[in-house]
Design a protein around this motif. Structure first.
Motif, PDB file in Angstrom:
ATOM      1  N   PHE A   1       0.807  -1.212   0.000  1.00 15.94           N
ATOM      2  CA  PHE A   1       0.000   0.000   0.000  1.00 15.94           C
ATOM      3  C   PHE A   1       0.846   1.271   0.000  1.00 15.94           C
ATOM      4  CE2 PHE A   1      -2.806  -3.215   1.881  1.00 15.94           C
ATOM      5  CZ  PHE A   1      -3.847  -3.133   0.977  1.00 15.94           C
ATOM      6  N   SER A   2       2.138   1.147  -0.269  1.00 17.01           N
ATOM      7  CA  SER A   2       2.987   2.331  -0.263  1.00 17.01           C
ATOM      8  C   SER A   2       2.610   3.238  -1.432  1.00 17.01           C
ATOM      9  CB  SER A   2       4.456   1.933  -0.349  1.00 17.01           C
ATOM     10  OG  SER A   2       4.719   1.334  -1.590  1.00 17.01           O
ATOM     11  N   ALA A   3       2.970   4.484  -1.313  1.00 15.01           N
ATOM     12  CA  ALA A   3       2.645   5.459  -2.343  1.00 15.01           C
ATOM     13  C   ALA A   3       3.342   5.093  -3.652  1.00 15.01           C
ATOM     14  CB  ALA A   3       3.076   6.839  -1.888  1.00 15.01           C
ATOM     15  N   SER A   4       2.624   5.284  -4.751  1.00 18.30           N
ATOM     16  CA  SER A   4       3.200   5.057  -6.065  1.00 18.30           C
ATOM     17  C   SER A   4       4.167   6.178  -6.386  1.00 18.30           C
ATOM     18  CB  SER A   4       2.088   5.022  -7.107  1.00 18.30           C
ATOM     19  OG  SER A   4       1.207   3.973  -6.836  1.00 18.30           O
ATOM     20  N   THR A   5       5.082   5.910  -7.269  1.00 18.55           N
ATOM     21  CA  THR A   5       5.999   6.967  -7.679  1.00 18.55           C
ATOM     22  C   THR A   5       5.267   7.953  -8.576  1.00 18.55           C
ATOM     23  OG1 THR A   5       6.720   5.658  -9.569  1.00 18.55           O
ATOM     24  CG2 THR A   5       8.009   5.446  -7.541  1.00 18.55           C
ATOM     25  N   PRO A   6       5.638   9.221  -8.511  1.00 18.33           N
ATOM     26  CA  PRO A   6       4.981  10.217  -9.352  1.00 18.33           C
ATOM     27  C   PRO A   6       5.164   9.887 -10.834  1.00 18.33           C
ATOM     28  CG  PRO A   6       6.312  11.281  -7.670  1.00 18.33           C
ATOM     29  CD  PRO A   6       6.632   9.816  -7.622  1.00 18.33           C
ATOM     30  N   CYS A   7       4.191  10.257 -11.619  1.00 13.74           N
ATOM     31  CA  CYS A   7       4.291  10.075 -13.061  1.00 13.74           C
ATOM     32  C   CYS A   7       5.095  11.210 -13.669  1.00 13.74           C
ATOM     33  CB  CYS A   7       2.897  10.040 -13.679  1.00 13.74           C
ATOM     34  SG  CYS A   7       2.019   8.504 -13.386  1.00 13.74           S
ATOM     35  N   THR A   8       5.703  10.921 -14.792  1.00 15.18           N
ATOM     36  CA  THR A   8       6.456  11.919 -15.544  1.00 15.18           C
ATOM     37  C   THR A   8       6.031  11.850 -17.004  1.00 15.18           C
ATOM     38  OG1 THR A   8       8.259  10.424 -16.126  1.00 15.18           O
ATOM     39  CG2 THR A   8       8.457  11.614 -14.012  1.00 15.18           C
ATOM     40  N   GLN A   9       6.413  12.850 -17.764  1.00 10.26           N
ATOM     41  CA  GLN A   9       6.114  12.860 -19.194  1.00 10.26           C
ATOM     42  C   GLN A   9       6.708  11.625 -19.871  1.00 10.26           C
ATOM     43  OE1 GLN A   9       4.066  14.952 -20.625  1.00 10.26           O
ATOM     44  NE2 GLN A   9       4.375  14.341 -22.741  1.00 10.26           N
ATOM     45  N   ALA A  10       7.851  11.169 -19.399  1.00  9.87           N
ATOM     46  CA  ALA A  10       8.499   9.989 -19.989  1.00  9.87           C
ATOM     47  C   ALA A  10       7.646   8.729 -19.841  1.00  9.87           C
ATOM     48  CB  ALA A  10       9.866   9.776 -19.352  1.00  9.87           C
ATOM     49  N   ASN A  11       6.770   8.681 -18.817  1.00 13.08           N
ATOM     50  CA  ASN A  11       5.913   7.509 -18.637  1.00 13.08           C
ATOM     51  C   ASN A  11       4.898   7.332 -19.763  1.00 13.08           C
ATOM     52  OD1 ASN A  11       6.000   8.285 -15.215  1.00 13.08           O
ATOM     53  ND2 ASN A  11       6.901   6.446 -16.090  1.00 13.08           N
TER      54      ASN A  11
ATOM     55  N   THR B   1      -3.393   4.113 -14.370  1.00 12.05           N
ATOM     56  CA  THR B   1      -3.285   3.267 -13.192  1.00 12.05           C
ATOM     57  C   THR B   1      -1.922   3.505 -12.538  1.00 12.05           C
ATOM     58  OG1 THR B   1      -2.415   1.468 -14.556  1.00 12.05           O
ATOM     59  CG2 THR B   1      -4.810   1.463 -14.113  1.00 12.05           C
ATOM     60  N   PRO B   2      -1.768   3.138 -11.255  1.00 15.71           N
ATOM     61  CA  PRO B   2      -0.484   3.373 -10.582  1.00 15.71           C
ATOM     62  C   PRO B   2       0.718   2.743 -11.291  1.00 15.71           C
ATOM     63  CG  PRO B   2      -2.156   2.901  -8.958  1.00 15.71           C
ATOM     64  CD  PRO B   2      -2.785   2.649 -10.314  1.00 15.71           C
ATOM     65  N   ASN B   3       0.517   1.625 -11.997  1.00 16.54           N
ATOM     66  CA  ASN B   3       1.657   1.014 -12.697  1.00 16.54           C
ATOM     67  C   ASN B   3       1.894   1.638 -14.079  1.00 16.54           C
ATOM     68  OD1 ASN B   3      -0.324  -0.079 -14.335  1.00 16.54           O
ATOM     69  ND2 ASN B   3       0.146  -2.205 -13.839  1.00 16.54           N
ATOM     70  N   LYS B   4       1.065   2.615 -14.433  1.00 18.93           N
ATOM     71  CA  LYS B   4       1.231   3.407 -15.653  1.00 18.93           C
ATOM     72  C   LYS B   4       1.076   2.592 -16.932  1.00 18.93           C
ATOM     73  CE  LYS B   4       4.448   6.074 -12.876  1.00 18.93           C
ATOM     74  NZ  LYS B   4       4.390   5.268 -11.674  1.00 18.93           N
ATOM     75  N   GLU B   5       0.365   1.485 -16.872  1.00 21.36           N
ATOM     76  CA  GLU B   5       0.196   0.608 -18.027  1.00 21.36           C
ATOM     77  C   GLU B   5      -1.151   0.755 -18.735  1.00 21.36           C
ATOM     78  OE1 GLU B   5       2.548  -1.513 -19.419  1.00 21.36           O
ATOM     79  OE2 GLU B   5       3.840  -0.407 -18.065  1.00 21.36           O
ATOM     80  N   SER B   6      -2.142   1.336 -18.060  1.00 21.74           N
ATOM     81  CA  SER B   6      -3.460   1.481 -18.685  1.00 21.74           C
ATOM     82  C   SER B   6      -4.156   2.709 -18.122  1.00 21.74           C
ATOM     83  CB  SER B   6      -4.299   0.220 -18.455  1.00 21.74           C
ATOM     84  OG  SER B   6      -4.445  -0.044 -17.080  1.00 21.74           O
ATOM     85  N   PHE B   7      -5.255   3.096 -18.764  1.00 24.20           N
ATOM     86  CA  PHE B   7      -5.960   4.305 -18.354  1.00 24.20           C
ATOM     87  C   PHE B   7      -7.454   4.187 -18.638  1.00 24.20           C
ATOM     88  CE2 PHE B   7      -4.531   4.939 -22.713  1.00 24.20           C
ATOM     89  CZ  PHE B   7      -5.698   5.308 -23.362  1.00 24.20           C
ATOM     90  N   VAL B   8      -8.211   5.057 -17.990  1.00 28.13           N
ATOM     91  CA  VAL B   8      -9.632   5.264 -18.260  1.00 28.13           C
ATOM     92  C   VAL B   8      -9.827   6.769 -18.415  1.00 28.13           C
ATOM     93  CG1 VAL B   8     -10.406   3.221 -16.992  1.00 28.13           C
ATOM     94  CG2 VAL B   8     -10.240   5.415 -15.814  1.00 28.13           C
TER      95      VAL B   8
END
Length: 150
Positions: free
Chosen positions: A18-28, A115-122
């Motif tokens: 349950f730890s915080a996800s890393t912030p997203c960046t433009q590179a993601n 999503t937190p793993n940066k693999e999909s979106f809604v």
């Protein structure tokens, strides 16, 4: 002692889950995506797009929209635009296409949440003609072999 060790291990594993996800960046954003859309307010239709986002946020791809409620054929062709990512993993994309080049130009504005793993979106979208809808998508690989669905 075993109980204390078990409790400590359980807490450590739980805190990591349950730890915080890393912030997203433009590179993601860089990568290939397949997106599905459903227009819901008028000109009802569904669509499927494959897009590529490169460093800097430029976007290119292809979309194919099904027939609308009046059974008129949808657009099938290239799209282009830009995308940007916020640190909270929300993103925006502006996707444009020209169904009748030089005469009809459409801009679509997408509000996305990854999503937190940066693999999909809604998310949702609107366009210059007032069409509103929902969207979702996920990354895909261009190097893995494709198989025909049954």
């Amino acid at each position: 002692m075993k109980k204390i060790l078990f409790i400590a291990t359980t807490l450590l594993v739980s805190s990591q889950a349950f730890s915080a996800s890393t912030p997203c960046t433009q590179a993601n954003l860089v990568g290939n995506y397949v997106m599905y859309q459903a227009a819901i307010n008028h000109h009802n239709h569904m669509g499927r797009c494959t897009i590529n986002i490169v460093t800097g946020g430029a976007l290119t791809g292809n979309c194919e929209f099904g027939n609308n409620a009046a059974n008129e054929p949808g657009y099938n062709g290239p799209v282009y635009g830009t995308a940007s990512m916020n640190t909270n993993c929300s993103a925006t994309a502006n996707i444009s296409f020209d169904p009748v080049p030089g005469i009809v130009h459409i801009d679509s504005y997408f509000d996305l949440q990854f999503t937190p793993n940066k693999e999909s979106f809604v998310g949702n979208f609107t366009n210059t003609f007032g069409v509103e809808g929902i969207t979702n998508g996920t990354r895909y690989s261009t190097v893995l072999p494709a198989t025909t669905a049954p």
